[in-house]
Write a protein that holds these residues in place. Structure first.
Motif, PDB file in Angstrom:
ATOM      1  N   THR A 246       0.835  -1.200   0.000  1.00 17.92           N
ATOM      2  CA  THR A 246       0.000   0.000   0.000  1.00 17.92           C
ATOM      3  C   THR A 246       0.869   1.248   0.000  1.00 17.92           C
ATOM      4  O   THR A 246       0.632   2.200  -0.767  1.00 17.92           O
ATOM      5  CB  THR A 246      -0.942   0.003   1.210  1.00 17.92           C
ATOM      6  N   ARG A 250       1.031   4.088  -3.014  1.00 20.06           N
ATOM      7  CA  ARG A 250       0.783   5.508  -2.736  1.00 20.06           C
ATOM      8  C   ARG A 250       1.970   6.356  -3.190  1.00 20.06           C
ATOM      9  O   ARG A 250       1.786   7.435  -3.764  1.00 20.06           O
ATOM     10  CB  ARG A 250       0.519   5.703  -1.248  1.00 20.06           C
ATOM     11  N   ILE A 255      -0.943   8.495  -4.850  1.00 17.56           N
ATOM     12  CA  ILE A 255      -2.310   8.317  -4.380  1.00 17.56           C
ATOM     13  C   ILE A 255      -2.442   8.827  -2.956  1.00 17.56           C
ATOM     14  O   ILE A 255      -1.644   8.488  -2.081  1.00 17.56           O
ATOM     15  CB  ILE A 255      -2.713   6.837  -4.457  1.00 17.56           C
ATOM     16  N   THR A 256      -3.455   9.640  -2.734  1.00 23.59           N
ATOM     17  CA  THR A 256      -3.754  10.123  -1.386  1.00 23.59           C
ATOM     18  C   THR A 256      -5.092   9.542  -0.954  1.00 23.59           C
ATOM     19  O   THR A 256      -6.070   9.555  -1.708  1.00 23.59           O
ATOM     20  CB  THR A 256      -3.826  11.652  -1.353  1.00 23.59           C
TER      21      THR A 256
END
Length: 257
Positions: A246, A250, A255-256
């Protein structure tokens, strides 16, 4: 978990996408990257992201080698415009597929290079596909460092080492959970540095064979089965693998959550 490769624009999901995403959330999948495989599906992926009230969908803008024969003078312009969307995180799925040759090989190579150039221009990572074309794939990638992921990796140790040397991440699917075909891949997983590992379903394809009474259609809620097989192959706790992959997703895709 983040599913870095989900073909959610596929028509097999047309009747129940909302339910699919609800099941994914219950299974611990916090975000999905919807794969663009041509201009049409990249646009459809952007629309999915626009309509996503949960704000857990992201997408890629690109042309799969199967679809390279459809490219024209407006293709790169269209992909560039889509890449400006705030939810677009990568260029691709692009690369080479000499297994089926749905597009002529010189055409595949031409548009693969064009998308590499676009990704470099925009400063976006590549979402890469390679099947039975490793020599040409590595030659076109060149010797410089790249940002991106080789998705659905099922190759040999020498290919893995070359991709890691190029700075790329490695995406692992339910292939690793296949007791018939995935054993060689499972043996390679400990060679992948923790900060280069990603997991994906590549749904609706590659349903993990470890799913009880496995459905024919794969979906993001089945990502925990990929996670379990990856963690087992790496002799890690699933929680460790989930947290690391993960964090990697990110970081690579911005990716937030």
């Amino acid at each position: 978990m983040i599913d870095i490769g989900a073909n959610l624009t596929n028509r097999v999901f047309d009747s129940d996408r909302d339910a699919i995403m609800e099941r994914a959330a219950r299974a611990g999948v916090k975000a999905c990257i919807v794969t663009g495989t041509c201009v049409r599906t990249s646009r459809a992926a952007a629309k999915l992201c626009d309509s996503d009230h949960t704000k857990t969908l992201w997408f890629t803008s690109g042309v799969h080698p199967h679809n390279a024969k459809q490219c024209n003078s407006g293709t790169i312009r269209a992909l560039r415009e889509l890449a400006a969307h705030p939810q677009c995180v990568a260029i691709g799925e692009c690369g080479l597929d000499f297994n089926r040759d749905f597009s002529p090989r010189p055409i595949q190579e031409q548009w693969f290079q064009a998308q590499i150039d676009l990704a470099k221009e925009l400063g976006k990572p590549l979402f890469l596909h390679c099947r039975d074309a490793e020599a040409r794939f590595k030659a076109i990638l060149g010797s410089g460092k790249l940002s991106g992921v080789v998705q659905c990796f099922t190759g040999r140790q020498e290919d893995l080492d070359a991709y890691l040397h190029a700075g790329l991440h490695i995406g692992i699917t339910g292939w690793v959970a296949d007791e018939r075909r995935g054993q060689g891949l499972a043996r390679l997983l400990p060679r992948i540095p923790a900060d280069r590992l990603l997991i994906e379903t590549d749904c609706p394809y590659l349903t993990p064979r470890t799913v009880p009474n496995g459905p024919r259609r794969n979906e993001p809620s089945l990502l925990p089965y990929v996670l379990a097989a990856v963690a087992k192959a790496r002799s890690e706790a699933p929680e460790t693998t989930a947290a690391q992959t993960t964090a990697n997703a990110r970081r690579l895709f911005g990716i937030t959550l």
